[in-house]
Design a protein around this motif. Structure first.
Motif, PDB file in Angstrom:
ATOM      1  N   PHE A 279      11.828   4.618   6.648  1.00  0.00           N
ATOM      2  CA  PHE A 279      10.977   3.833   7.555  1.00  0.00           C
ATOM      3  C   PHE A 279      11.722   3.555   8.860  1.00  0.00           C
ATOM      4  N   PHE A 280      12.943   3.101   8.744  1.00  0.00           N
ATOM      5  CA  PHE A 280      13.734   2.771   9.926  1.00  0.00           C
ATOM      6  C   PHE A 280      13.946   4.009  10.796  1.00  0.00           C
ATOM      7  N   ARG A 281      14.240   5.137  10.170  1.00  0.00           N
ATOM      8  CA  ARG A 281      14.494   6.377  10.923  1.00  0.00           C
ATOM      9  C   ARG A 281      13.244   6.909  11.623  1.00  0.00           C
ATOM     10  N   VAL A 282      12.070   6.574  11.115  1.00  0.00           N
ATOM     11  CA  VAL A 282      10.818   7.005  11.749  1.00  0.00           C
ATOM     12  C   VAL A 282      10.433   6.069  12.889  1.00  0.00           C
ATOM     13  N   ILE A 283      10.503   4.777  12.653  1.00  0.00           N
ATOM     14  CA  ILE A 283       9.973   3.788  13.600  1.00  0.00           C
ATOM     15  C   ILE A 283      10.912   3.530  14.777  1.00  0.00           C
ATOM     16  N   CYS A 284      12.201   3.428  14.541  1.00  0.00           N
ATOM     17  CA  CYS A 284      13.118   3.008  15.610  1.00  0.00           C
ATOM     18  C   CYS A 284      13.195   3.972  16.796  1.00  0.00           C
ATOM     19  N   PRO A 285      13.224   5.273  16.593  1.00  0.00           N
ATOM     20  CA  PRO A 285      13.216   6.148  17.771  1.00  0.00           C
ATOM     21  C   PRO A 285      11.943   5.980  18.616  1.00  0.00           C
ATOM     22  N   PHE A 286      10.820   5.697  17.960  1.00  0.00           N
ATOM     23  CA  PHE A 286       9.566   5.468  18.680  1.00  0.00           C
ATOM     24  C   PHE A 286       9.658   4.181  19.503  1.00  0.00           C
ATOM     25  N   LEU A 287      10.208   3.131  18.914  1.00  0.00           N
ATOM     26  CA  LEU A 287      10.416   1.883  19.653  1.00  0.00           C
ATOM     27  C   LEU A 287      11.323   2.119  20.856  1.00  0.00           C
ATOM     28  N   PHE A 288      12.384   2.897  20.663  1.00  0.00           N
ATOM     29  CA  PHE A 288      13.322   3.219  21.744  1.00  0.00           C
ATOM     30  C   PHE A 288      12.604   3.942  22.886  1.00  0.00           C
TER      31      PHE A 288
ATOM     32  N   TRP B 207       8.038  -1.261  -2.378  1.00  0.00           N
ATOM     33  CA  TRP B 207       8.155   0.187  -2.563  1.00  0.00           C
ATOM     34  C   TRP B 207       9.027   0.579  -3.745  1.00  0.00           C
ATOM     35  N   ALA B 208       9.868  -0.307  -4.201  1.00  0.00           N
ATOM     36  CA  ALA B 208      10.734  -0.060  -5.353  1.00  0.00           C
ATOM     37  C   ALA B 208      11.647   1.147  -5.172  1.00  0.00           C
ATOM     38  N   THR B 209      11.886   1.533  -3.930  1.00  0.00           N
ATOM     39  CA  THR B 209      12.837   2.617  -3.682  1.00  0.00           C
ATOM     40  C   THR B 209      13.578   2.354  -2.385  1.00  0.00           C
TER      41      THR B 209
ATOM     42  N   TYR C 154       9.752  -6.945  19.751  1.00  0.00           N
ATOM     43  CA  TYR C 154       9.367  -7.114  18.354  1.00  0.00           C
ATOM     44  C   TYR C 154      10.408  -7.904  17.582  1.00  0.00           C
ATOM     45  N   VAL C 155       9.906  -8.739  16.687  1.00  0.00           N
ATOM     46  CA  VAL C 155      10.730  -9.392  15.679  1.00  0.00           C
ATOM     47  C   VAL C 155      10.118  -8.974  14.355  1.00  0.00           C
ATOM     48  N   CYS C 156      10.932  -8.434  13.472  1.00  0.00           N
ATOM     49  CA  CYS C 156      10.452  -7.944  12.181  1.00  0.00           C
ATOM     50  C   CYS C 156      11.041  -8.776  11.048  1.00  0.00           C
ATOM     51  N   ASP C 157      10.251  -8.920  10.012  1.00  0.00           N
ATOM     52  CA  ASP C 157      10.743  -9.567   8.809  1.00  0.00           C
ATOM     53  C   ASP C 157      11.899  -8.759   8.233  1.00  0.00           C
ATOM     54  N   CYS C 158      12.503  -9.287   7.199  1.00  0.00           N
ATOM     55  CA  CYS C 158      13.671  -8.666   6.579  1.00  0.00           C
ATOM     56  C   CYS C 158      13.301  -7.348   5.910  1.00  0.00           C
ATOM     57  N   LEU C 159      13.948  -6.274   6.341  1.00  0.00           N
ATOM     58  CA  LEU C 159      13.697  -4.948   5.781  1.00  0.00           C
ATOM     59  C   LEU C 159      13.912  -4.912   4.272  1.00  0.00           C
ATOM     60  N   SER C 160      14.807  -5.735   3.771  1.00  0.00           N
ATOM     61  CA  SER C 160      15.106  -5.738   2.338  1.00  0.00           C
ATOM     62  C   SER C 160      13.898  -6.155   1.510  1.00  0.00           C
ATOM     63  N   ASP C 161      12.966  -6.887   2.104  1.00  0.00           N
ATOM     64  CA  ASP C 161      11.751  -7.269   1.375  1.00  0.00           C
ATOM     65  C   ASP C 161      10.864  -6.060   1.075  1.00  0.00           C
ATOM     66  N   LEU C 162      11.056  -4.969   1.799  1.00  0.00           N
ATOM     67  CA  LEU C 162      10.273  -3.762   1.523  1.00  0.00           C
ATOM     68  C   LEU C 162      10.626  -3.167   0.161  1.00  0.00           C
ATOM     69  N   LEU C 163      11.811  -3.485  -0.351  1.00  0.00           N
ATOM     70  CA  LEU C 163      12.197  -3.008  -1.683  1.00  0.00           C
ATOM     71  C   LEU C 163      11.226  -3.512  -2.753  1.00  0.00           C
ATOM     72  N   ASN C 164      10.747  -4.739  -2.602  1.00  0.00           N
ATOM     73  CA  ASN C 164       9.803  -5.307  -3.567  1.00  0.00           C
ATOM     74  C   ASN C 164       8.472  -4.570  -3.547  1.00  0.00           C
TER      75      ASN C 164
ATOM     76  N   GLY D 198       0.811  -1.223   0.000  1.00  0.00           N
ATOM     77  CA  GLY D 198       0.000   0.000   0.000  1.00  0.00           C
ATOM     78  C   GLY D 198       0.837   1.262   0.000  1.00  0.00           C
ATOM     79  N   GLY D 199       2.143   1.110   0.101  1.00  0.00           N
ATOM     80  CA  GLY D 199       3.037   2.253   0.058  1.00  0.00           C
ATOM     81  C   GLY D 199       3.653   2.573   1.404  1.00  0.00           C
ATOM     82  N   PHE D 200       4.685   3.393   1.335  1.00  0.00           N
ATOM     83  CA  PHE D 200       5.461   3.766   2.512  1.00  0.00           C
ATOM     84  C   PHE D 200       4.605   4.375   3.611  1.00  0.00           C
ATOM     85  N   GLU D 201       3.825   5.392   3.262  1.00  0.00           N
ATOM     86  CA  GLU D 201       3.071   6.127   4.278  1.00  0.00           C
ATOM     87  C   GLU D 201       2.037   5.246   4.969  1.00  0.00           C
TER      88      GLU D 201
END
Length: 185
Positions: A133-142, A124-126, A112-122, A90-93
């Protein structure tokens, strides 16, 4: 200096990886850690996920598996683990908002255990969006005193994305395999 804050970590802030020898090398994990496993083969990530989940379940932690990858599940059906499937297509946002709401819903102290971030390339294609995504979510998890595990295939990402992830995470581990021997750095 008053006795209130010595700057020393609290004993209960340590978390086991589930592997005593790895705990010794890393001096354990800490509450708030986002741990990125850089792997060439997802089975190498599984080697670390399973003992982490077992250890977390043994200590009564809430464990949430964020399932978004195209690869086979990292965690088999386990009554200790809540598996939440999220469609990244459905996209990044939309994806990032859904993950944010899930983290908010499960609150402080969840693991949390997350699937492989590299699969998001398929989806989002970017590559840049993976780093964002990592920069938005990880500080919140912290902030919510969680511990979260992620994997990525470094050869699939640009240097810029890898740097963004490295600058954001608390722990990054490179996993190398030579035959049956696994080494970390």
């Amino acid at each position: 200096m008053s006795g209130a804050d010595t700057g020393a970590p609290q004993q209960d802030s340590r978390v086991s990886t589930g592997l005593p020898s790895l705990d010794q090398v890393l001096d354990g994990l800490r509450i708030g850690d986002n741990v990125v496993w850089r792997v060439r083969d997802l089975d190498d990530y599984r080697r670390f996920v399973s003992p982490f989940v077992t250890s977390a379940a043994r200590t009564g932690r809430r464990i949430i598996y964020l399932r978004f990858g195209q690869h086979p599940p990292l965690i088999a059906d386990d009554h200790h683990v809540l598996t939440i499937t999220i469609d990244a297509r459905g996209g990044f946002e939309a994806f990032t908002s859904q993950v944010w709401r899930l983290i908010e819903q499960h609150g402080r102290g969840a693991f949390y255990v997350c699937d492989c971030l590299s699969d998001l390339l398929n989806a989002w294609a970017t590559d840049a969006m993976v780093g964002n995504f990592f920069r938005v979510i990880c500080p919140f998890l912290f902030q919510l005193d969680t511990v979260a595990l992620f994997a990525l295939h470094p050869e699939q990402h640009s240097r810029m994305t890898l740097n963004r992830i490295r600058e954001t995470t608390q722990v990054m581990v490179d996993v190398y395999r030579h035959g049956d021997e696994v080494q970390i750095h």
